[in-house]
Scaffold this motif. Structure first.
Motif, PDB file in Angstrom:
ATOM      1  N   ARG A   1      58.563  59.142  19.072  1.00  0.00           N
ATOM      2  CA  ARG A   1      58.645  60.373  19.911  1.00  0.00           C
ATOM      3  C   ARG A   1      60.546  60.233  20.427  1.00  0.00           C
ATOM      4  NH1 ARG A   1      57.269  65.349  20.425  1.00  0.00           N
ATOM      5  NH2 ARG A   1      56.263  65.321  22.414  1.00  0.00           N
ATOM      6  N   ARG A   2      60.767  59.139  20.467  1.00  0.00           N
ATOM      7  CA  ARG A   2      61.782  58.339  21.484  1.00  0.00           C
ATOM      8  C   ARG A   2      61.752  59.168  22.970  1.00  0.00           C
ATOM      9  NH1 ARG A   2      64.739  55.876  17.855  1.00  0.00           N
ATOM     10  NH2 ARG A   2      66.671  55.801  18.427  1.00  0.00           N
ATOM     11  N   GLU A   3      63.295  59.853  23.188  1.00  0.00           N
ATOM     12  CA  GLU A   3      62.528  60.137  24.614  1.00  0.00           C
ATOM     13  C   GLU A   3      61.774  60.876  25.162  1.00  0.00           C
ATOM     14  OE1 GLU A   3      64.829  60.804  21.992  1.00  0.00           O
ATOM     15  OE2 GLU A   3      66.526  62.948  22.541  1.00  0.00           O
ATOM     16  N   LYS A   4      60.638  61.526  23.905  1.00  0.00           N
ATOM     17  CA  LYS A   4      59.886  62.290  24.274  1.00  0.00           C
ATOM     18  C   LYS A   4      58.987  61.866  24.964  1.00  0.00           C
ATOM     19  CE  LYS A   4      61.888  66.542  22.299  1.00  0.00           C
ATOM     20  NZ  LYS A   4      62.657  65.591  21.940  1.00  0.00           N
ATOM     21  N   ALA A   5      58.599  60.768  24.423  1.00  0.00           N
ATOM     22  CA  ALA A   5      57.471  60.154  24.554  1.00  0.00           C
ATOM     23  C   ALA A   5      56.639  59.667  26.058  1.00  0.00           C
ATOM     24  CB  ALA A   5      57.334  57.779  23.612  1.00  0.00           C
ATOM     25  N   THR A   6      55.435  59.201  26.168  1.00  0.00           N
ATOM     26  CA  THR A   6      54.770  58.987  27.154  1.00  0.00           C
ATOM     27  C   THR A   6      55.890  58.344  27.912  1.00  0.00           C
ATOM     28  OG1 THR A   6      53.104  57.977  26.211  1.00  0.00           O
ATOM     29  CG2 THR A   6      52.772  60.317  26.619  1.00  0.00           C
ATOM     30  N   SER A   7      55.631  56.537  27.333  1.00  0.00           N
ATOM     31  CA  SER A   7      56.226  55.490  28.432  1.00  0.00           C
ATOM     32  C   SER A   7      57.223  55.222  27.129  1.00  0.00           C
ATOM     33  CB  SER A   7      55.100  54.715  28.543  1.00  0.00           C
ATOM     34  OG  SER A   7      55.507  53.125  28.612  1.00  0.00           O
ATOM     35  N   ASN A   8      58.083  54.104  27.783  1.00  0.00           N
ATOM     36  CA  ASN A   8      58.969  52.984  26.585  1.00  0.00           C
ATOM     37  C   ASN A   8      58.061  51.762  26.254  1.00  0.00           C
ATOM     38  OD1 ASN A   8      58.759  52.199  28.802  1.00  0.00           O
ATOM     39  ND2 ASN A   8      60.898  51.137  28.946  1.00  0.00           N
ATOM     40  N   ILE A   9      56.785  51.820  26.559  1.00  0.00           N
ATOM     41  CA  ILE A   9      56.621  50.608  26.602  1.00  0.00           C
ATOM     42  C   ILE A   9      56.185  50.750  24.983  1.00  0.00           C
ATOM     43  CG2 ILE A   9      54.092  49.442  26.464  1.00  0.00           C
ATOM     44  CD1 ILE A   9      53.897  49.511  29.950  1.00  0.00           C
ATOM     45  N   CYS A  10      56.571  49.347  24.065  1.00  0.00           N
ATOM     46  CA  CYS A  10      56.504  49.104  23.197  1.00  0.00           C
ATOM     47  C   CYS A  10      55.466  47.695  22.233  1.00  0.00           C
ATOM     48  CB  CYS A  10      57.560  48.229  22.888  1.00  0.00           C
ATOM     49  SG  CYS A  10      57.958  47.882  20.208  1.00  0.00           S
ATOM     50  N   THR A  11      54.835  47.593  23.187  1.00  0.00           N
ATOM     51  CA  THR A  11      53.682  45.719  23.086  1.00  0.00           C
ATOM     52  C   THR A  11      52.787  46.053  23.711  1.00  0.00           C
ATOM     53  OG1 THR A  11      55.374  44.602  24.042  1.00  0.00           O
ATOM     54  CG2 THR A  11      55.626  44.339  21.991  1.00  0.00           C
ATOM     55  N   ASN A  12      51.963  45.692  23.134  1.00  0.00           N
ATOM     56  CA  ASN A  12      51.217  45.260  24.548  1.00  0.00           C
ATOM     57  C   ASN A  12      50.824  44.014  24.787  1.00  0.00           C
ATOM     58  OD1 ASN A  12      50.116  44.356  22.484  1.00  0.00           O
ATOM     59  ND2 ASN A  12      47.350  45.133  22.895  1.00  0.00           N
ATOM     60  N   GLN A  13      49.593  43.546  25.535  1.00  0.00           N
ATOM     61  CA  GLN A  13      49.686  42.251  26.034  1.00  0.00           C
ATOM     62  C   GLN A  13      48.717  41.418  25.634  1.00  0.00           C
ATOM     63  OE1 GLN A  13      51.417  40.331  29.074  1.00  0.00           O
ATOM     64  NE2 GLN A  13      52.764  41.992  28.041  1.00  0.00           N
ATOM     65  N   GLY A  14      48.378  42.050  24.705  1.00  0.00           N
ATOM     66  CA  GLY A  14      47.245  41.901  23.419  1.00  0.00           C
ATOM     67  C   GLY A  14      46.787  40.123  23.302  1.00  0.00           C
ATOM     68  N   LEU A  15      47.217  39.026  23.869  1.00  0.00           N
ATOM     69  CA  LEU A  15      47.224  37.985  23.790  1.00  0.00           C
ATOM     70  C   LEU A  15      45.821  37.861  25.005  1.00  0.00           C
ATOM     71  CD1 LEU A  15      46.565  35.032  22.132  1.00  0.00           C
ATOM     72  CD2 LEU A  15      48.425  34.520  24.375  1.00  0.00           C
ATOM     73  N   PHE A  16      46.170  38.072  26.070  1.00  0.00           N
ATOM     74  CA  PHE A  16      45.194  38.719  27.207  1.00  0.00           C
ATOM     75  C   PHE A  16      44.749  39.458  27.515  1.00  0.00           C
ATOM     76  CE2 PHE A  16      49.625  36.346  27.800  1.00  0.00           C
ATOM     77  CZ  PHE A  16      49.025  35.417  28.489  1.00  0.00           C
ATOM     78  N   ALA A  17      44.447  40.948  26.417  1.00  0.00           N
ATOM     79  CA  ALA A  17      43.543  41.472  26.527  1.00  0.00           C
ATOM     80  C   ALA A  17      42.581  40.348  25.412  1.00  0.00           C
ATOM     81  CB  ALA A  17      44.425  42.538  24.915  1.00  0.00           C
TER      82      ALA A  17
END
Lengths: 486, 462
Positions: free
Chosen positions: B318-334
């Motif tokens: 969605r680029r500029e229409k995305a809900t957030s700019n967040i790309c990764t999660n904190q997979g290792l800590f999840a």
């Protein structure tokens, strides 16, 4: 030997009364909980978590791990992600109690070692980028972009200029436009040429004194160094704007060229890429930013400084944008970056980029004969092949090729990015692969282009699952386990 | 030195295949004027042994929580991490993989994400969870942005009893996007529902409440959520995951979005990160939620499996229409949190929470039984409490307690000028009776005969 029963959910292994951890009895005299906390706040029962014994926990997660490809087990040429070897020494060192068992609010006198690491790391990052003012706080590359754009906004507020727009090429990572919006700007796309360079006419047409920042990824997402970068920076600066460098591709130019020297005012690093932090199945990363001296006053607080008493965290900066993350940032990732830079030294870092670029060009030289690479015969640390001709001739898509590679024991390249190349396959071998691996990968890739469409459309054939129905997942979302109703 | 393979023979063969004479030729696209004409000014390379000695020496300059009894909290806690968490999370197949773009070779990570989301829903009583954000502070900011987007309003009401750094993050974000942050004072250590009701209006996007709050106190989340909902606003509950071993869950208290710092769930303190931002919400907001989400589906042979889903929210589409700019999660800590919650189970989590409450209660009683110290606030607390030093020498007290082997508390002066004589004490299940008694003894005796130091002030953390 893979355990084939691995996909049972942990909830399906639960049996009432089983348990893993057991805590000690309370060793202080105290009343029962219901006399310490008000009844209205207390839950009737603890949350309904699964009840499993410790051996089951170990077997479950161990078996799950074997369903992943990883850098430790496979060649992982996922373009733009720089999946290089993650050195084991850095893991051991980052886990030392003297680094891992520190609380962020300890007295500074008890933190002199770790503050020294950060002070020196700020200097390392400043030297490698040619941008001397550093904040280690942002938690990821996208977070670094956002932070830097906030820095730019603060700068323009301070000098009394109303600038509302951020520009970036259509080949940019999706985080660029999304960060621009979160920082309160309007986003404007600039066209790229077929070579992936900035279309200068389009840039000139859209550049005016409402533009705050031009965001450029250089080397760009096609793996090319945009030679126009000096001209671009001059043009933007002449209009009073700032240049932001998306540092995703720094692995190509360590010790070779510095963003500060070719005109960038701000940039972020992805230390998990360039400086070998393990990617952790999707994070953590970190997104430290470097900026010019002019922009230093706006950096988030705290930063580490050195004075007569030693190293200290400096909070009292009246012009700071504030804080973008709690505490100090993704410290563990930063410590690994410090270890990585220390292991390599100036010559070693340059050698990293030379080898990454050599490996990518070598692979390019093997691949381009059967998979066209639209931007040409040379690349930096990665290149983008196009499966458009293959699709037209045989109906084989980039996705088919990616899936079939999995059968041969290779992770797939990034596919369908950048958006500007049809049937894009973005291949980044990194410096930590051997010629033998690259030869073998190229050979397999060629073999796949000769295989039948029918075989490829149903690939992969050897993995635990194949071609999951993503449309169904999105249309009828099941995003948690639900207990069977009695 | 670099971790590379190429021998001189390899290099020659590779250059020949490319058709260039030297590696330098490959960099021709970098204009000469921008080439760095000198080596980088960095220290020379260290071998593994030298690096180990160098880093070990630096680590030894810090005082760590294995050497000193840690009573520090404020969002980062010295909870017990079972051995299985490290043993499993450090497997290379988890550790050195990335975002599961190819589900066929990422079912391990995807199933972990799905199990993590499910565990968070069970833990919180919320409908849906994402697969994590950066940390507790940015999770609050993302939740507020979600509320502003859902309601189309920009006023945000926050009690002063919420983590001051989380409020600072909100201020930073708001400076760019024009939100209005209304901070409600909390002189009694918890917020008054009437005070919140007085400032919530038709422009209010959300009320954000931390419970247990920054001071350890218990807020009336149910009443606050009523206030928010009556005004058409959302209630965002920032919770302590460990507290849910004994306290009612956000979902049971009317929260629309529940966020937390997940460090308590199996991650060491790490001087503040990387940590885990937990975010769960009501089902109706799922398509506004930032971050990765794993979903269940079937593969082409009908086998149950997992994929990344609802990606049309995300920036790469969605680029500029995305809900957030967040790309990764904190997979290792999840992953660590999933292992931790599984290892603990409901009874284990309850035991951890009960130990925290009882030991914190005991410590508070013992410290404040000394005439020099009083409780800054009345009322029950979970695992933290605020102590007032009637001599007002908090900075010196903390420094000297550290010398005596105790990380005694977090001075509140940097954030709360009216609590400049106070410090925040946290007690986890790891603290033993001898450690608590020793802390009390140290606090009671350390400064008895000491002259005040002129430069004992604590710098403001603005």
């Amino acid at each position: 030997m893979r355990n084939l029963k691995t996909s049972t959910l942990i909830f399906e292994l639960s049996k009432p009364g089983r348990r893993g951890a057991k805590l000690p009895a309370c060793d202080v005299p105290s009343p029962e909980i219901n006399q310490l906390l008000p009844a209205a706040a207390l839950a009737a029962a603890p949350p309904p978590l699964p009840e499993v014994a410790e051996p089951e926990v170990v077997r479950h997660f161990t078996n799950l791990s074997t369903l992943n490809m990883s850098v430790d087990t496979h060649f992982y040429p996922l373009g733009s992600c720089t999946m290089k070897y993650n050195s084991k020494r850095n893991e051991r060192l980052a886990g030392l109690p003297g680094l891992a068992e520190l609380h962020p609010y300890q007295p500074e006198s008890s933190l002199q070692g770790i503050l020294q690491i950060f002070y020196e790391l700020q200097q390392f990052f400043g030297e490698i980028s040619g941008l001397p003012a550093v904040s280690l706080q942002p938690a990821a590359g996208a977070h670094g972009e956002l932070t830097a754009l906030m820095v730019a906004a603060a700068h323009f507020r301070t000098i009394g200029q109303k600038r509302t727009k951020i520009l970036a090429p259509d080949s940019a990572h999706g985080t660029n436009p999304a960060s621009a919006k979160m920082a309160g700007f309007e986003f404007v796309t600039i066209k790229s040429t077929p070579q992936g360079n900035v279309d200068m006419d389009d840039l000139r047409a859209k550049l005016d004194d409402t533009v705050a920042v031009f965001m450029i990824t250089n080397p760009n997402t096609l793996g090319m160094f945009d030679k126009q970068v000096g001209e671009i920076c001059k043009l933007v600066h002449d209009h009073g704007g700032l240049i932001y460098l998306d540092g995703a591709n720094m692995n190509a130019i360590l010790g070779i060229a510095r963003p500060g020297d070719f005109g960038a005012d701000m940039m972020h690093y992805n230390p998990h890429k360039t400086f070998s932090g393990p990617h952790g199945g999707g994070g953590p990363g970190a997104g430290p930013i470097c900026v010019t001296e002019t922009l230093r006053p706006y950096l988030p607080c705290p930063v580490v400084e050195k004075n007569d008493d030693g190293y200290c965290l400096v909070y009292d900066n009246p012009t700071t944008i504030g804080r973008v993350r709690s505490f100090f940032g993704n410290v563990g990732v930063l410590i690994r970056a410090y270890c990585y830079i220390s292991t390599h030294g100036p010559d070693g870092l340059k050698r990293v980029s030379e080898t990454a670029v050599l490996n990518a060009n070598y692979l390019l030289s093997k691949v381009k004969h059967f998979l066209p690479v639209p931007q040409g015969a040379r690349c930096m640390h990665e290149f983008v092949a196009s499966g458009a001709a293959l699709k037209k001739a045989k109906g084989i898509s980039a996705m088919d090729v990616a899936k079939r590679l999995l059968d041969y024991g290779f992770h797939a390249p990034t596919v369908y990015f950048p958006l500007t190349v049809a049937e894009a396959m973005m291949i980044e071998p990194t410096e930590t692969e051997s010629k033998e691996t690259l030869d073998s990968f190229a050979e397999v890739l060629f073999r796949i282009t000769e295989e039948s469409g029918d075989l490829l459309h149903e690939a992969p054939h050897s993995t635990p699952i194949s071609r999951p129905d993503e449309v169904r997942a999105a249309r009828q979302p099941i995003i948690k386990w639900t207990p069977a109703t009695a | 030195m670099p971790y590379t393979y190429n021998t001189p023979d390899d290099e020659r063969a590779m250059l020949q295949s490319i058709g260039v004479a030297s590696v330098q030729e490959l960099f021709q696209s970098v204009p000469e004027e921008f080439r760095l004409q000198r080596p980088l000014d960095l220290p020379p390379a260290l071998g593994e042994l030298e690096l180990t000695q160098h880093i070990s020496a630096l680590a030894a300059k810090n005082a760590n929580a294995q050497q000193k009894a840690c009573f520090l909290g404020g969002g980062s806690y010295d909870h017990f991490v079972p051995a299985v968490v490290d043993a499993l999370a450090s497997r290379g197949e988890f550790y050195t993989s990335y975002t599961p773009y190819q589900p066929e070779v990422s079912q391990g990570n995807l199933q972990v994400m799905f199990e993590y989301q499910s565990l968070i829903c069970q833990l919180t009583g919320m409908d849906v969870s994402n697969a994590s954000l950066y940390d507790g502070g940015s999770a609050v900011a993302e939740a507020v942005l979600l509320a502003m987007s859902v309601t189309g309003r920009n006023r945000v009401v926050v009690p002063a009893s919420m983590h001051p750094e989380y409020r600072q993050i909100l201020q930073t974000y708001f400076a760019c996007i024009g939100g209005e942050l209304v901070t409600v004072p909390t002189p009694s250590g918890v917020v008054s529902v009437a005070d919140v009701a007085a400032v919530v209006n038709g422009e209010t996007a959300c009320v954000v409440v931390q419970h247990p709050n920054f001071f350890g106190g218990l807020e009336d989340v149910a009443a606050l959520s009523q206030v928010a909902h009556d005004a058409g606003a959302l209630l965002i509950h920032s919770f302590d995951p460990i507290s849910l071993g004994v306290l009612k869950r956000p979902g049971d208290l009317g929260a629309d979005v529940a966020v937390a710092e997940g460090q308590s769930l199996g991650t060491p303190m790490l001087f503040g990160g990387p940590y885990l931002g937990i975010m769960a919400c009501k089902e109706q907001f799922v398509r506004r939620m930032p971050g990765r989400i794993a979903g269940q589906t079937v593969d082409r042979r009908g086998r149950r499996c997992w994929v990344l889903t609802l990606q049309t929210r995300e920036q790469h589409i969605r680029r500029e229409k995305a809900t957030s700019n967040i790309c990764t999660n904190q997979g290792l800590f999840a992953l660590r949190a999933a292992i931790y919650l599984t290892e603990m189970g409901p009874q284990g989590l309850r035991e951890v929470a009960e130990l925290c409450v009882r030991k914190a209660h005991y410590a508070r009683e013992q410290i404040t039984s000394h005439p020099r110290f009083t409780s800054a606030f009345e009322g029950p607390t979970f695992k933290e409490f605020v102590v007032r030093d009637t001599q007002g020498r908090v900075g010196e007290l903390i420094e000297q307690a550290a010398d005596a082997g105790y990380l005694a508390g977090v001075p509140l002066a940097p954030w709360y000028p009216d609590l400049a004589d106070c410090f925040l004490v946290a007690v986890t299940e790891k603290r033993t009776k001898p450690e608590i008694d020793g802390l009390v003894q140290t606090l009671a005796t350390t400064l008895r005969n000491a002259a005040p130091r002129p430069h004992g002030a604590v710098l403001a953390r603005t």
